[in-house]
Enzyme design. Sequence first.
Site, PDB file in Angstrom:
ATOM      1  N   ILE A 184     -12.010   9.614 -13.970  1.00  0.00           N
ATOM      2  CA  ILE A 184     -11.339  10.203 -15.142  1.00  0.00           C
ATOM      3  C   ILE A 184      -9.992  10.793 -14.742  1.00  0.00           C
ATOM      4  O   ILE A 184      -9.014  10.712 -15.492  1.00  0.00           O
ATOM      5  CB  ILE A 184     -12.239  11.272 -15.801  1.00  0.00           C
ATOM      6  CG1 ILE A 184     -13.648  10.705 -16.041  1.00  0.00           C
ATOM      7  CG2 ILE A 184     -11.638  11.721 -17.111  1.00  0.00           C
ATOM      8  CD1 ILE A 184     -14.565  11.647 -16.750  1.00  0.00           C
ATOM      9  N   THR A 219     -18.379  21.774  -3.478  1.00  0.00           N
ATOM     10  CA  THR A 219     -17.170  21.322  -4.199  1.00  0.00           C
ATOM     11  C   THR A 219     -17.108  21.923  -5.606  1.00  0.00           C
ATOM     12  O   THR A 219     -16.077  22.466  -6.013  1.00  0.00           O
ATOM     13  CB  THR A 219     -17.145  19.776  -4.270  1.00  0.00           C
ATOM     14  OG1 THR A 219     -16.851  19.284  -2.961  1.00  0.00           O
ATOM     15  CG2 THR A 219     -16.082  19.274  -5.235  1.00  0.00           C
ATOM     16  N   ASP A 258     -20.567  18.018 -21.108  1.00  0.00           N
ATOM     17  CA  ASP A 258     -21.536  18.509 -22.108  1.00  0.00           C
ATOM     18  C   ASP A 258     -22.906  18.750 -21.478  1.00  0.00           C
ATOM     19  O   ASP A 258     -23.776  19.374 -22.088  1.00  0.00           O
ATOM     20  CB  ASP A 258     -21.645  17.534 -23.293  1.00  0.00           C
ATOM     21  CG  ASP A 258     -22.043  16.110 -22.897  1.00  0.00           C
ATOM     22  OD1 ASP A 258     -22.195  15.825 -21.689  1.00  0.00           O
ATOM     23  OD2 ASP A 258     -22.206  15.275 -23.814  1.00  0.00           O
ATOM     24  N   GLU A 259     -23.088  18.264 -20.228  1.00  0.00           N
ATOM     25  CA  GLU A 259     -24.408  18.407 -19.600  1.00  0.00           C
ATOM     26  C   GLU A 259     -24.755  19.868 -19.290  1.00  0.00           C
ATOM     27  O   GLU A 259     -25.911  20.185 -19.026  1.00  0.00           O
ATOM     28  CB  GLU A 259     -24.493  17.553 -18.329  1.00  0.00           C
ATOM     29  CG  GLU A 259     -24.298  16.090 -18.624  1.00  0.00           C
ATOM     30  CD  GLU A 259     -24.605  15.194 -17.436  1.00  0.00           C
ATOM     31  OE1 GLU A 259     -25.438  15.571 -16.600  1.00  0.00           O
ATOM     32  OE2 GLU A 259     -24.005  14.108 -17.357  1.00  0.00           O
ATOM     33  N   TYR A 286     -26.459  18.827 -10.439  1.00  0.00           N
ATOM     34  CA  TYR A 286     -25.080  18.531 -10.875  1.00  0.00           C
ATOM     35  C   TYR A 286     -24.691  19.419 -12.050  1.00  0.00           C
ATOM     36  O   TYR A 286     -23.682  20.135 -11.995  1.00  0.00           O
ATOM     37  CB  TYR A 286     -24.948  17.047 -11.273  1.00  0.00           C
ATOM     38  CG  TYR A 286     -23.713  16.770 -12.108  1.00  0.00           C
ATOM     39  CD1 TYR A 286     -22.435  16.944 -11.580  1.00  0.00           C
ATOM     40  CD2 TYR A 286     -23.818  16.339 -13.435  1.00  0.00           C
ATOM     41  CE1 TYR A 286     -21.298  16.707 -12.338  1.00  0.00           C
ATOM     42  CE2 TYR A 286     -22.677  16.099 -14.196  1.00  0.00           C
ATOM     43  CZ  TYR A 286     -21.423  16.287 -13.654  1.00  0.00           C
ATOM     44  OH  TYR A 286     -20.300  16.054 -14.414  1.00  0.00           O
ATOM     45  N   LYS A 325     -22.284   4.356 -11.565  1.00  0.00           N
ATOM     46  CA  LYS A 325     -22.518   4.904 -12.903  1.00  0.00           C
ATOM     47  C   LYS A 325     -23.049   3.828 -13.861  1.00  0.00           C
ATOM     48  O   LYS A 325     -22.851   2.634 -13.636  1.00  0.00           O
ATOM     49  CB  LYS A 325     -21.223   5.520 -13.450  1.00  0.00           C
ATOM     50  CG  LYS A 325     -20.639   6.633 -12.583  1.00  0.00           C
ATOM     51  CD  LYS A 325     -21.505   7.868 -12.577  1.00  0.00           C
ATOM     52  CE  LYS A 325     -20.887   9.151 -12.081  1.00  0.00           C
ATOM     53  NZ  LYS A 325     -19.973   9.144 -10.965  1.00  0.00           N
ATOM     54  N   PRO A 334     -20.655   0.641 -15.496  1.00  0.00           N
ATOM     55  CA  PRO A 334     -20.149  -0.288 -14.463  1.00  0.00           C
ATOM     56  C   PRO A 334     -21.259  -0.896 -13.609  1.00  0.00           C
ATOM     57  O   PRO A 334     -21.133  -2.039 -13.159  1.00  0.00           O
ATOM     58  CB  PRO A 334     -19.243   0.587 -13.591  1.00  0.00           C
ATOM     59  CG  PRO A 334     -19.024   1.830 -14.340  1.00  0.00           C
ATOM     60  CD  PRO A 334     -20.089   1.980 -15.352  1.00  0.00           C
ATOM     61  N   GLN A 380     -24.220  -1.830 -14.596  1.00  0.00           N
ATOM     62  CA  GLN A 380     -24.819  -2.965 -15.314  1.00  0.00           C
ATOM     63  C   GLN A 380     -23.864  -4.160 -15.348  1.00  0.00           C
ATOM     64  O   GLN A 380     -24.259  -5.302 -15.114  1.00  0.00           O
ATOM     65  CB  GLN A 380     -25.195  -2.553 -16.752  1.00  0.00           C
ATOM     66  CG  GLN A 380     -25.971  -1.254 -16.883  1.00  0.00           C
ATOM     67  CD  GLN A 380     -27.234  -1.181 -16.042  1.00  0.00           C
ATOM     68  OE1 GLN A 380     -27.768  -2.210 -15.603  1.00  0.00           O
ATOM     69  NE2 GLN A 380     -27.723   0.014 -15.799  1.00  0.00           N
ATOM     70  N   LYS A 405     -30.639  -2.838 -14.580  1.00  0.00           N
ATOM     71  CA  LYS A 405     -31.792  -1.942 -14.448  1.00  0.00           C
ATOM     72  C   LYS A 405     -31.686  -0.840 -15.509  1.00  0.00           C
ATOM     73  O   LYS A 405     -30.641  -0.207 -15.649  1.00  0.00           O
ATOM     74  CB  LYS A 405     -31.797  -1.274 -13.068  1.00  0.00           C
ATOM     75  CG  LYS A 405     -31.659  -2.251 -11.886  1.00  0.00           C
ATOM     76  CD  LYS A 405     -32.977  -2.899 -11.544  1.00  0.00           C
ATOM     77  CE  LYS A 405     -32.897  -3.765 -10.305  1.00  0.00           C
ATOM     78  NZ  LYS A 405     -32.331  -5.094 -10.537  1.00  0.00           N
ATOM     79  N   GLY A 459     -36.321  14.709 -14.696  1.00  0.00           N
ATOM     80  CA  GLY A 459     -35.588  15.693 -15.509  1.00  0.00           C
ATOM     81  C   GLY A 459     -34.530  15.069 -16.399  1.00  0.00           C
ATOM     82  O   GLY A 459     -33.628  15.754 -16.876  1.00  0.00           O
TER      83      GLY A 459
END
Length: 342
Positions: free
Chosen positions: A13, A98, A123-124, A158, A197, A200, A202, A213, A283
């Site tokens: 990003i 980090t 948003d996580e 994360y 991620k 990409p 897939q 997967k 989770g």
Amino acid sequence: MKNIIVTGGAGFIGSNFVHYVVNNHPDVKITVLDKLTYAGNRANLAGLPADRVKLVVGDVADAELVDKLVKNTDAVVHYAAESHNDNSLIDPSPFIQTNIIGTYTLIEACRKYGVRYHHISTDEVFGDLPLREDLPGHGEGVREKFTPDSPYKPSSPYSSSKASSDLLVRAWVRSFGLKATISNCSNNYGPYQHIEKFIPRQITNILSGIRPKLYGSGKNVRDWIHTNDHSRAVWLILNEGKLGETYLIGADGEKDNKTVLEMILKQMGQPADAYDHVKDRPGHDMRYAIDSTKLRTELGWQPEFTDFAKGLQATIDWYTEHEDWWKDEKKAVEAKYAKNGQ
Ligand SMILES: NC(=O)c1ccc[n+]([C@@H]2O[C@H](COP(=O)([O-])OP(=O)(O)OC[C@H]3O[C@@H](n4cnc5c(N)ncnc54)[C@H](O)[C@@H]3O)[C@@H](O)[C@H]2O)c1
């Protein structure tokens, strides 16, 4: 703002933001501060004018280096992070270092020199929402999206490290008058995203003759936004956002993972069911959805990429045309997933 630092500007990003600024704001010079971890890539900045973009290879948690750079800048836009949930479940330590210590180091320098700071988040940090079908009346009349006032309920190492960094920034604003804004964005897609991620992975699986997967049932919903729309929003907040405020960035792009995978398969000329179900992420958040009313009404932002199938096709085309950018890493990325049964 004529001189800005973009941390993590060699990642997905961050590099898209650097390209956006170079192409749209000709009077701005950028110093990219990036450690070039496995997720950072010099090639993401290839072709940019050397008199406007300088790459400093270094760590955002290196206080001496950060002090030297921040002293001579107008603003810091902080993208650098360890960003992959699955990695954080295997080893959380770089995420703490980090994402938390790195942010602390940057905001300390910005406070010392009175430098404008913009914090990129996700948003996580808000945890997850129930699926619409599980909401009473299918979600009508109940608050069913994240807003800037949603409580912090992160699920993974994360997202909890990102939540921690957001809270540091909020406290530095309140206690020290740090000139900061925060944005929490939903899931991005577009060029230069690491092949670990979802999207990409897939696409490059199909290009490599590997079956895609899907984690668990694939019912998990993500609120997709094209990374260019994210970049435009960040530039607007940096220049016109109200200090101390949090803005949520999202483009009403809710789709479950199964639908996204089936779209990729169909758009790449494969049968829609040509994939394998694999073990779910522990989770695994069920649903994210952003209410971006504040950004739209206060700052007049609108997404430009409103046709997901079209944006996805452009992304498929980019990975197809840039095999050199990803093919050397493909084997190692898949081997890592395979070790985990995914
Ligand atoms: N990917 C998404 O969908 C998404 C959504 C919302 C918010 N975000 C946030 O946006 C930011 C960028 O995410 P991304 O997907 O581009 O990540 P990425 O993993 O593609 O890139 C991260 C970049 O940061 C650099 N970096 C890592 N540790 C560093 C350190 N200690 N010092 C200096 N540089 C370091 C890496 O080398 C890499 O270039 C992150 O803060 C992430 O939390 C991501």
